[in-house]
Design an enzyme around this catalytic site. Structure first.
Site, PDB file in Angstrom:
ATOM      1  N   ASN A   7       0.677  -1.469  -0.227  1.00 32.39           N
ATOM      2  CA  ASN A   7      -0.242   0.368  -0.386  1.00 32.39           C
ATOM      3  C   ASN A   7       0.388   1.348  -0.087  1.00 32.39           C
ATOM      4  OD1 ASN A   7      -1.636   2.152   0.503  1.00 32.39           O
ATOM      5  ND2 ASN A   7      -2.685   0.973   2.469  1.00 32.39           N
ATOM      6  N   ARG A  84      -2.533  -2.045  -3.271  1.00 35.82           N
ATOM      7  CA  ARG A  84      -3.740  -1.209  -3.098  1.00 35.82           C
ATOM      8  C   ARG A  84      -3.815   0.212  -4.594  1.00 35.82           C
ATOM      9  NH1 ARG A  84      -6.397   0.346   2.357  1.00 35.82           N
ATOM     10  NH2 ARG A  84      -8.518   0.536   1.702  1.00 35.82           N
ATOM     11  N   HIS A 173     -12.920   2.451   1.052  1.00 39.14           N
ATOM     12  CA  HIS A 173     -12.486   1.579   1.248  1.00 39.14           C
ATOM     13  C   HIS A 173     -12.807   0.098   1.117  1.00 39.14           C
ATOM     14  CE1 HIS A 173     -11.807   4.756   5.110  1.00 39.14           C
ATOM     15  NE2 HIS A 173     -11.329   4.270   4.680  1.00 39.14           N
ATOM     16  N   ARG A 234     -11.291  14.833   8.277  1.00 33.92           N
ATOM     17  CA  ARG A 234     -12.068  15.173   7.418  1.00 33.92           C
ATOM     18  C   ARG A 234     -13.592  15.503   7.932  1.00 33.92           C
ATOM     19  NH1 ARG A 234     -10.901  10.072   3.635  1.00 33.92           N
ATOM     20  NH2 ARG A 234      -8.724   9.970   4.114  1.00 33.92           N
ATOM     21  N   GLU A 382      -7.311  -5.773   6.251  1.00 34.44           N
ATOM     22  CA  GLU A 382      -6.945  -4.968   4.562  1.00 34.44           C
ATOM     23  C   GLU A 382      -5.997  -6.051   3.120  1.00 34.44           C
ATOM     24  OE1 GLU A 382      -7.204  -1.273   4.680  1.00 34.44           O
ATOM     25  OE2 GLU A 382      -8.600  -0.970   4.599  1.00 34.44           O
TER      26      GLU A 382
END
Ligand code: ADP
Length: 609
Positions: A7, A84, A173, A234, A382
């Site tokens: 990633n 990813r 996600h 965020r 993940e």
């Protein structure tokens, strides 16, 4: 068989080497704050871990510098690499083998994810240079949400404007929502395709997803990862009118607004103390009003989405919490799940407080005994989901190389009977007489035949198949239905509830059935090793192409049924076989497999418009 997953972000690189089935990790690497003077890397191998400071390198350069030694120390053979990639756009809806053409296509998607995709691509470039002889696979954050129906992915903007900018909800996600919903189903011992699950991924980024029968049908992140839930830094959803006003009155350009919404808002902006929920919880407990409000806004927003998604799916079977906050914060789960009794969701306070998950204990239930909705904490993995995507592509590649033809058997109209029905139709104690064996092990055509009587006409001499079954089932073609005057549903064999009725006449008696007549759904029987070879799973729905002299045909909506009891064979009825002019010994070939096939899984049930 070990897989390296990478990633590569703009200021961090995470990599792991793991076994895709056992999920056991052989080695891990995490480089952070890259591009700053505080850059560091932590590397874990079987024999220990070490943390080192790094010089002024960016993420792809860090990968280039660190990867060779990392791989060597892992002492296992890496057979493939999974990357990813945040944005797959409209094109990439499943994991895909990376070729030069794919890299070019990914470059073209940069405007959709200007921060993330270039970093992901740079990582791909470094890793392909270092490991040129193994397959590299891209796994997309957006792919799981490619099933969003049009009404969920469309923004109510002028159509021409939306089209010009490719404005639509993509969702992110994906690997986490896919992983956690599947783990929930596994834990419940249910098929994900029978469940309505709401997954809440709560980390520094946060999103919720409505997973209806295995497919994402709503998710809180939108065109960009900014929409939806309150996140670390965020804002999540904000009144767009408010943004316009602030920009106008402050004289801010897009860059400043972007900075505020993405990096200065969320838990950080609300609490004023930082983005880390642990600090916010602690200060809130000590009476800090801003931190209290941050927690309230965070959990209120999440509860609102859960209620909305339950409404969208017409109910919910499981609610899942995952990600750093979802897995660790009993307080957030408690606050979020308050007043959800009306859905049947009841929290066990003690289970919630003691819930602990990790890579070995992936799921912890936190619902009360009388809760009709399963409430679950799931450890986010993940990396395992990326490795799964790689394995899927490898299996598909192997399947392409393997012979892909399937023998076709044509089922003429026939009857399955219970022993009680045999007694009535042929006389008490009668046993069915085998006439000849059928290709599926243990099945045989019988000497016995019956007359099937419908409201309009009858068909004589319909053969009985043995052995006897728990329910009577009469399988006819559409043409037979018109002839008999029966309106029978298309069903999987064995699924006769509320199907059509008819009367059977035998040499000794007659039997009026209120249900049992079906038009069999076309299907393929296969053994597990066939499924592996074709890259499909039980209950996948695939397309099968049949080459026949002058009447080639592609059959859609073909159900895959996998069992050790089966022999490889596709079953069509006489109408279907006639349409393709199939004769004895004909073979079809599987033209759609794996994830793409899965995509069509529910196409007969869902209106995706
Ligand atoms: P990322 O999205 O960067 O992968 P994580 O999934 O690791 O982030 O989640 C980070 C968040 O999880 C942080 O806000 C952190 O405070 C929170 N978190 C981690 N452990 C706990 C804990 N024990 N209690 C509450 N929050 C926690």
């Amino acid at each position: 068989m070990h897989i390296l997953v990478i990633n590569c972000g703009s200021s961090s690189v995470k990599a792991a080497i793991l076994h895709p089935e056992t999920r056991a990790r052989v080695a891990r690497l995490k480089a952070e704050r890259l591009g700053t003077d505080r850059a560091s890397v932590r590397i874990q191998h079987m024999d220990g871990a070490r943390t080192e400071a790094l010089g002024p390198v960016d993420a792809p350069e860090a990968l280039r510098v660190l990867l060779p030694a990392f791989l060597e120390a892992a002492t296992v053979k890496v057979v493939a690499v999974g990357h990813r990639v945040v944005h797959g756009g409209e094109r990439f809806t499943t994991p895909i083998a990376i070729t030069d053409e794919v890299v070019e296509a990914l470059k073209g998607l940069t405007p959709l994810a200007p921060l993330h995709n270039p970093a992901n691509l740079a990582g791909i470039r470094s890793a392909r240079d270092l490991l040129p002889d193994v397959p590299h696979v891209a796994i997309f954050d957006t792919a799981f949400h490619s099933t969003l129906p049009r009404r969920a992915r469309t923004y109510a903007l002028p159509t021409a404007l939306a089209e010009k900018h490719g404005a639509r909800r993509y969702g992110f996600h994906g690997p986490s929502h896919a992983w956690s919903s599947r783990q929930a189903a596994l834990h419940l011992g249910r098929d994900l395709r029978d469940l309505r699950v709401i997954t809440c991924h709560l980390g520094n980024g946060a999103s919720a997803c409505a997973v209806e029968y295995g497919r994402s049908i709503e998710t809180s992140m939108g065109m960009t990862p900014l929409e939806g839930l309150v996140m670390g830094t965020r804002s999540g959803s904000v009144d767009p009118g408010l943004l316009l006003r602030v920009m106008r009155e402050e004289g801010w350009g897009p860059a400043r607004m972007d900075q505020v919404l993405n990096r200065e808002s969320g838990l950080l902006g609300l609490s004023g103390v930082g983005r880390d929920l642990r600090d916010i919880e602690e200060r809130s407990a000590n009476g800090n009003e801003s931190c209290r409000l941050a927690l309230q806004v965070f959990t209120h927003r999440l509860r609102k989405y859960i209620g909305a998604y339950a409404a969208v799916m017409g109910g919910v079977d499981a609610i899942v919490f995952t990600g750093g906050i979802g897995e660790n914060s009993a307080l957030v789960r408690h606050r979020t799940l308050q007043r959800l009794d009306f859905l049947g969701a009841r929290l066990s306070e003690s289970e919630n407080r003691s819930a602990q998950v990790d890579l070995h204990h992936v799921v912890a239930p936190i619902h009360a005994q009388d809760s009709t909705v399963a409430l679950l904490v799931v450890a986010c993995d993940e990396e395992a989901e990326l490795a799964r995507g790689v394995r899927m592509v490898l299996r598909e590649q192997a399947a392409v190389q393997a012979p892909r033809t399937i023998p076709i058997a044509v089922s003429a109209r026939h009857i399955h009977l219970t022993q009680e029905a045999v007694d009535i139709l042929f006389g008490a104690g009668h046993t069915l007489t085998p006439y000849k064996p059928l290709s599926q092990p243990g099945q045989f055509a019988c000497e016995e035949k019956l007359t099937v009587v419908g409201p309009r006409r009858s068909i004589e001499g319909v053969r009985v198949l043995g052995p006897t079954r728990p329910a009577c089932q009469i399988e006819v073609s559409r043409t037979d239905e018109f002839f008999l005057g029966i309106d029978a549903p298309v069903r999987d064999s064995g699924d006769v509830k509320h199907s059509a009725g008819c009367t059977l006449i035998g040499p000794v008696g007659r039997l009026a059935l209120t249900e049992g007549v079906i038009c069999a759904r076309r299907h393929i029987h296969m053994r597990p090793e066939d499924a592996e070879r074709f890259g499909v799973e039980d209950r996948d729905v695939v397309e099968v192409a049949v080459n026949s002299a002058g009447r080639d045909l592609v059959f859609g909506d073909v159900l895959v049924r996998v069992s050790l009891k089966y022999a490889l064979e596709m079953h069509l009825d006489t109408d279907e076989a006639n349409a393709a002019e199939i004769v004895r010994g004909h073979e079809g070939s599987l033209v759609e497999t794996g994830a793409t096939a899965l995509l069509r899984c529910r196409k007969t049930v869902f209106d995706t418009a």
